[in-house]
Write a protein that holds these residues in place. Structure first.
Motif, PDB file in Angstrom:
ATOM      1  N   ASP A 153     -39.186   6.015  73.212  1.00 48.06           N
ATOM      2  CA  ASP A 153     -38.461   4.895  72.610  1.00 48.06           C
ATOM      3  C   ASP A 153     -39.413   3.864  71.999  1.00 48.06           C
ATOM      4  O   ASP A 153     -39.170   3.354  70.912  1.00 48.06           O
ATOM      5  CB  ASP A 153     -37.575   4.239  73.664  1.00 48.06           C
ATOM      6  N   LYS A 154     -40.511   3.576  72.665  1.00 43.07           N
ATOM      7  CA  LYS A 154     -41.468   2.575  72.189  1.00 43.07           C
ATOM      8  C   LYS A 154     -42.101   3.025  70.861  1.00 43.07           C
ATOM      9  O   LYS A 154     -42.196   2.249  69.909  1.00 43.07           O
ATOM     10  CB  LYS A 154     -42.546   2.363  73.245  1.00 43.07           C
ATOM     11  N   THR A 155     -42.526   4.263  70.784  1.00 41.99           N
ATOM     12  CA  THR A 155     -43.135   4.794  69.568  1.00 41.99           C
ATOM     13  C   THR A 155     -42.109   4.874  68.444  1.00 41.99           C
ATOM     14  O   THR A 155     -42.422   4.582  67.290  1.00 41.99           O
ATOM     15  CB  THR A 155     -43.727   6.190  69.838  1.00 41.99           C
ATOM     16  N   TYR A 156     -40.886   5.237  68.774  1.00 42.91           N
ATOM     17  CA  TYR A 156     -39.820   5.331  67.782  1.00 42.91           C
ATOM     18  C   TYR A 156     -39.562   3.970  67.130  1.00 42.91           C
ATOM     19  O   TYR A 156     -39.495   3.860  65.905  1.00 42.91           O
ATOM     20  CB  TYR A 156     -38.542   5.855  68.436  1.00 42.91           C
ATOM     21  N   LYS A 157     -39.461   2.935  67.930  1.00 47.15           N
ATOM     22  CA  LYS A 157     -39.234   1.584  67.396  1.00 47.15           C
ATOM     23  C   LYS A 157     -40.403   1.131  66.528  1.00 47.15           C
ATOM     24  O   LYS A 157     -40.221   0.499  65.489  1.00 47.15           O
ATOM     25  CB  LYS A 157     -38.999   0.603  68.539  1.00 47.15           C
ATOM     26  N   LYS A 158     -41.617   1.476  66.948  1.00 49.22           N
ATOM     27  CA  LYS A 158     -42.810   1.112  66.179  1.00 49.22           C
ATOM     28  C   LYS A 158     -42.804   1.815  64.810  1.00 49.22           C
ATOM     29  O   LYS A 158     -43.102   1.194  63.786  1.00 49.22           O
ATOM     30  CB  LYS A 158     -44.055   1.495  66.964  1.00 49.22           C
ATOM     31  N   MET A 159     -42.443   3.101  64.783  1.00 49.59           N
ATOM     32  CA  MET A 159     -42.412   3.855  63.533  1.00 49.59           C
ATOM     33  C   MET A 159     -41.330   3.326  62.592  1.00 49.59           C
ATOM     34  O   MET A 159     -41.553   3.209  61.390  1.00 49.59           O
ATOM     35  CB  MET A 159     -42.201   5.344  63.814  1.00 49.59           C
ATOM     36  N   ILE A 160     -40.176   2.981  63.115  1.00 48.06           N
ATOM     37  CA  ILE A 160     -39.094   2.436  62.294  1.00 48.06           C
ATOM     38  C   ILE A 160     -39.501   1.086  61.721  1.00 48.06           C
ATOM     39  O   ILE A 160     -39.257   0.792  60.546  1.00 48.06           O
ATOM     40  CB  ILE A 160     -37.794   2.305  63.116  1.00 48.06           C
ATOM     41  N   LYS A 161     -40.173   0.272  62.522  1.00 47.60           N
ATOM     42  CA  LYS A 161     -40.630  -1.038  62.071  1.00 47.60           C
ATOM     43  C   LYS A 161     -41.654  -0.901  60.942  1.00 47.60           C
ATOM     44  O   LYS A 161     -41.610  -1.618  59.949  1.00 47.60           O
ATOM     45  CB  LYS A 161     -41.239  -1.799  63.243  1.00 47.60           C
ATOM     46  N   GLU A 162     -42.588   0.035  61.081  1.00 47.93           N
ATOM     47  CA  GLU A 162     -43.585   0.281  60.038  1.00 47.93           C
ATOM     48  C   GLU A 162     -42.937   0.797  58.767  1.00 47.93           C
ATOM     49  O   GLU A 162     -43.340   0.444  57.667  1.00 47.93           O
ATOM     50  CB  GLU A 162     -44.622   1.278  60.529  1.00 47.93           C
TER      51      GLU A 162
END
Length: 64
Positions: free
Chosen positions: A33-42
């Protein structure tokens, strides 16, 4: 929570005569979940490409 996303990765492959060629492949990966949110934000904060800028100019009739 795990998320499945599709990513495009450049991979070097060998051709018929042994030369190496760079190809872009689409692969499905699982991220937390943490990596997913980071990728969407980028992805949302990336700058526009030239094609996107031209497209928006056509839509809004912003040529001159």
């Amino acid at each position: 929570m795990k998320h499945k996303i599709k990513v495009q990765i450049s991979v070097k492959k060998r051709e018929l005569l042994g030369f190496k060629k760079t190809v872009i492949e689409t692969r499905t990966i699982e991220v937390d979940d943490k990596t997913y949110k980071k990728m969407i934000k980028e992805q949302n904060n990336r700058p526009y490409t030239v094609k996107e800028m031209m497209f928006y100019d056509e839509i809004f009739d912003d040529w001159n």
